[in-house]
Motif scaffolding. Structure first.
Motif, PDB file in Angstrom:
ATOM      1  N   PHE A 102      14.310  -7.948  10.087  1.00  0.00           N
ATOM      2  CA  PHE A 102      15.256  -6.852  10.304  1.00  0.00           C
ATOM      3  C   PHE A 102      14.520  -5.521  10.387  1.00  0.00           C
ATOM      4  CE2 PHE A 102      17.879  -3.425   8.715  1.00  0.00           C
ATOM      5  CZ  PHE A 102      19.030  -3.573   9.476  1.00  0.00           C
ATOM      6  N   LEU A 103      13.633  -5.275   9.424  1.00  0.00           N
ATOM      7  CA  LEU A 103      12.943  -3.986   9.360  1.00  0.00           C
ATOM      8  C   LEU A 103      12.030  -3.778  10.560  1.00  0.00           C
ATOM      9  CD1 LEU A 103      11.972  -3.805   5.582  1.00  0.00           C
ATOM     10  CD2 LEU A 103      13.649  -2.409   6.786  1.00  0.00           C
ATOM     11  N   ALA A 104      11.362  -4.846  11.000  1.00  0.00           N
ATOM     12  CA  ALA A 104      10.353  -4.679  12.033  1.00  0.00           C
ATOM     13  C   ALA A 104      10.906  -4.859  13.439  1.00  0.00           C
ATOM     14  CB  ALA A 104       9.202  -5.663  11.792  1.00  0.00           C
ATOM     15  N   ASN A 141      18.339  -1.137  13.799  1.00  0.00           N
ATOM     16  CA  ASN A 141      18.140   0.152  14.458  1.00  0.00           C
ATOM     17  C   ASN A 141      17.609   1.159  13.445  1.00  0.00           C
ATOM     18  OD1 ASN A 141      20.208   1.425  13.042  1.00  0.00           O
ATOM     19  ND2 ASN A 141      21.740   0.896  14.573  1.00  0.00           N
ATOM     20  N   LYS A 142      17.033   2.230  13.971  1.00  0.00           N
ATOM     21  CA  LYS A 142      16.226   3.122  13.138  1.00  0.00           C
ATOM     22  C   LYS A 142      16.982   3.663  11.932  1.00  0.00           C
ATOM     23  CE  LYS A 142      12.239   5.749  14.501  1.00  0.00           C
ATOM     24  NZ  LYS A 142      11.674   6.737  15.385  1.00  0.00           N
ATOM     25  N   LYS A 143      18.261   3.955  12.150  1.00  0.00           N
ATOM     26  CA  LYS A 143      19.035   4.583  11.069  1.00  0.00           C
ATOM     27  C   LYS A 143      19.211   3.645   9.883  1.00  0.00           C
ATOM     28  CE  LYS A 143      21.686   8.250  13.178  1.00  0.00           C
ATOM     29  NZ  LYS A 143      22.794   8.407  14.133  1.00  0.00           N
ATOM     30  N   ILE A 144      19.511   2.354  10.174  1.00  0.00           N
ATOM     31  CA  ILE A 144      19.719   1.425   9.059  1.00  0.00           C
ATOM     32  C   ILE A 144      18.392   1.089   8.404  1.00  0.00           C
ATOM     33  CG2 ILE A 144      20.840  -0.716   8.360  1.00  0.00           C
ATOM     34  CD1 ILE A 144      22.482  -0.636  10.864  1.00  0.00           C
ATOM     35  N   VAL A 145      17.332   1.006   9.218  1.00  0.00           N
ATOM     36  CA  VAL A 145      16.009   0.762   8.644  1.00  0.00           C
ATOM     37  C   VAL A 145      15.658   1.857   7.642  1.00  0.00           C
ATOM     38  CG1 VAL A 145      13.534   0.752   9.180  1.00  0.00           C
ATOM     39  CG2 VAL A 145      15.097  -0.613  10.546  1.00  0.00           C
TER      40      VAL A 145
END
Lengths: 289, 298
Positions: free
Chosen positions: B94-96, B100-104
């Motif tokens: 998920f992180l990589a 999407n950037k906001k949830i990361v």
């Protein structure tokens, strides 16, 4: 019908996406749950008396001032010891080291040290510093034990920071006739400072949260020294940190005290986390956890 | 000029000294653990101590068998990995790759904080939240079985869950960086061939990041093997065969729990347990890491 213009949704893909989002959600739920739970349970416990007195049946007070003092002692003393050693070791590895063999052995030793569990450090500290060197259960025994434990953290963070200093700085210094030590002092260390500070802050966090290595080295006393002189002598006396007090309180079923301490610890952890974030953002450093 | 030269030499000597401390520390810890751990081995007997199933150190005729404790540590670590690694690797995906950037930006700090929470807090929460839950579960499962010794929820299962949570950050962080390090070109190639994103992740990206993920697993294993305080608070206080609803002692929790009142041979046996733990950790950290690196080089 398959078509390149129509996007086909695979059921299995959708399922896996769901699973991935679920797993990512677990971490967030866990940390949010922990923070909320500890704040709710611990908040009522926190007051001026809790933070500034020691637990006494005579006076009818419940407090953790002694443990706060012990924690401060151990953090400050350990950092005073380990920072020069760790930074020095990193400087040697990065700036001086020629014999490849020796560097490999030192790096392997550092790596091994970072993998040793804290309970082993605790046993070693208890027997070596406590018994062989005769320091018994004392803040100093705990400090020396933790020094070995967080040494790899400081060394590796400093090494990373030194690696990001461009070689042209070193060449420039040499070209101007500066000696190695002079270059390190005036150019390399200042350039690597944000990385070093990040390492130091992470080490402080590790020490504040440490318990297994301290239980049988620094002991569990939670009293405040009686006189000004005793504050100095405290170094050779036993002293339990906040984590030790939390553990013992939970064992004794005093969950109010335990949650009060948990809240204090959690606040410290949050502040430390924000501190490293701030430095990383301000100076754009890479760091190792 | 001469003075300057001297300061250069002194500085170098001090730096070498500091660098060597790590070697001295590892060597003295190893020597001490062996020195402390072997007396009980020779007194009790290697086989009786390591493979004996009775741990009664304070009985009139004390027995020092730590086989159940060793099994608890091994099974406990394996089970924690079995739960923690899939969750950790999927979170890393998920992180990589997926998020999407906001949830990361929300998940990443959450993972970092999870790593920073002191282990005694995990233990405390285990006591408050897991134990009552486990006790109810235990009542349900063992309702009709009278010979079961009720643990009040401090059991093997509680300890496994706490361990699984505690290894998550390690697994997530290292897996994430290894997934991020996969060359974008092979990803593009897979996508260009018509594979979906999920197919690409599981058939191309994860296999390419295999050695990094294996390292994550090994480090998680070390973390789980060595964790002491958190599980000391939720695993119970009796040495038993590691069944889910048994009160168990891990190698680490046995040391934490009994060191304070032990003496004589009992204490020496605890040091032997320390030595066994130390040997396990060295095996995991040095041997397994080597194997992964070797596999990577081929």
């Amino acid at each position: 019908m398959n078509s390149i213009t129509k996007k086909k949704v695979r059921v299995s893909d959708a399922f896996v996406y769901g699973l991935i989002y679920l797993c990512a959600g677990i971490s967030v739920l866990l940390i949010v749950g922990i923070i909320i739970y500890v704040f709710v349970k611990g908040f009522s416990q926190i007051n001026w008396e809790f933070l500034t007195t020691t637990t006494s049946i005579l006076k009818g007070t419940v407090g953790i001032a002694g443990n706060i003092l012990n924690t401060v002692y151990i953090v400050v003393l350990t950092m005073l010891l380990v920072t020069p050693i760790g930074v020095g070791a990193a400087i040697y590895l990065n700036e001086y080291a020629k014999p490849v063999r020796l560097v490999r052995i030192i790096e392997l030793a550092t790596e091994t040290l970072s993998g040793i569990p804290s309970i082993i450090f605790g046993m070693f500290g208890m027997m070596f510093f406590g018994t062989t060197l005769g320091l018994k259960y004392s803040i100093l025994t705990g400090t020396l034990t933790l020094t070995l434990m967080v040494l790899p953290l400081i060394t590796r963070n400093t090494q990373e920071a030194l690696k990001t200093v461009p070689d042209s700085y070193r060449h420039g210094a040499v070209a101007l006739g500066a000696g190695k030590w002079y270059t390190i002092r005036t150019i390399l260390l200042p350039s690597a400072m944000p990385g070093i500070i990040t390492g130091v802050i992470l080490a402080v966090g590790r020490i504040v949260g440490e318990s297994a290595a301290l239980l049988y080295t620094a002991g569990s006393s939670d009293l405040l020294p009686a006189t000004a002189k005793a504050y100095l002598g405290k170094i050779l006396q036993p002293g339990g940190t906040l984590t030790i007090k939390l553990y013992l309180s939970a064992q004794d079923g005093e969950f109010d005290v335990a949650f009060g301490i948990a809240l204090v610890l959690l606040v410290i952890v949050l502040v430390i986390n924000m501190g490293t974030k701030f430095i990383a953002k301000k100076f754009d450093v890479n760091r190792l956890n | 000029m001469g003075k300057k030269y001297a300061s250069e030499k002194i500085a170098k000597a001090i730096f070498i000294l500091f660098a060597i401390i790590a070697i001295v520390a590892v060597c003295s810890i190893t020597v001490y653990m062996i020195k402390l751990g072997t007396p009980a081995l020779s007194q009790v007997g290697v086989v009786e101590l390591l493979f004996g199933t009775e741990w009664k150190p304070t009985a009139a005729e004390p027995t020092f068998g730590i086989f159940c404790v060793i099994l608890t540590s091994i099974f406990g670590t394996m089970m924690a990995l079995l739960i923690g690694v899939p969750i950790g690797v999927l979170t890393a995906v998920f992180l990589a790759e997926v998020g999407n950037k906001k949830i990361v930006m929300i998940v990443q700090p959450a993972v970092e904080l999870l790593a920073a929470v002191p282990s005694v807090i995990y233990g405390l929460l285990g006591i408050m939240l897991l134990k009552p839950f486990m006790y109810n579960l235990e009542l349900m499962v063992y309702n009709d079985i009278s010979e079961h010794q009720f643990t009040g929820g401090a059991n093997f299962l509680s300890a496994i869950l706490v361990l699984a949570i505690m290894i998550l950050p390690t697994v997530i962080n290292i897996s994430t960086s290894s997934i991020r390090a996969v060359q974008p070109s092979i990803k593009s190639a897979s996508l260009a061939l018509g594979a979906t994103k999920i197919q690409t992740i599981f058939k191309v990206v994860l296999p390419a990041a295999k050695s990094g993920i294996m390292t994550a697993v090994v480090l998680g294993m070390g973390r789980a093997l060595g964790e002491a305080m958190a599980i000391a608070m939720v695993a119970g206080g009796a040495v038993n065969f590691p069944l889910p609803f048994n009160s168990v002692r891990f190698l680490t929790t046995l040391i934490v729990g009994e060191m304070s009142y032990s003496s004589g041979l009992h204490r020496e046996a605890l040091f032997t347990i320390g030595l066994v733990l130390f040997a396990f950790i060295l095996f995991v950290n040095i041997f397994l890491t080597r194997m992964i690196r070797k596999g990577d080089a081929e």
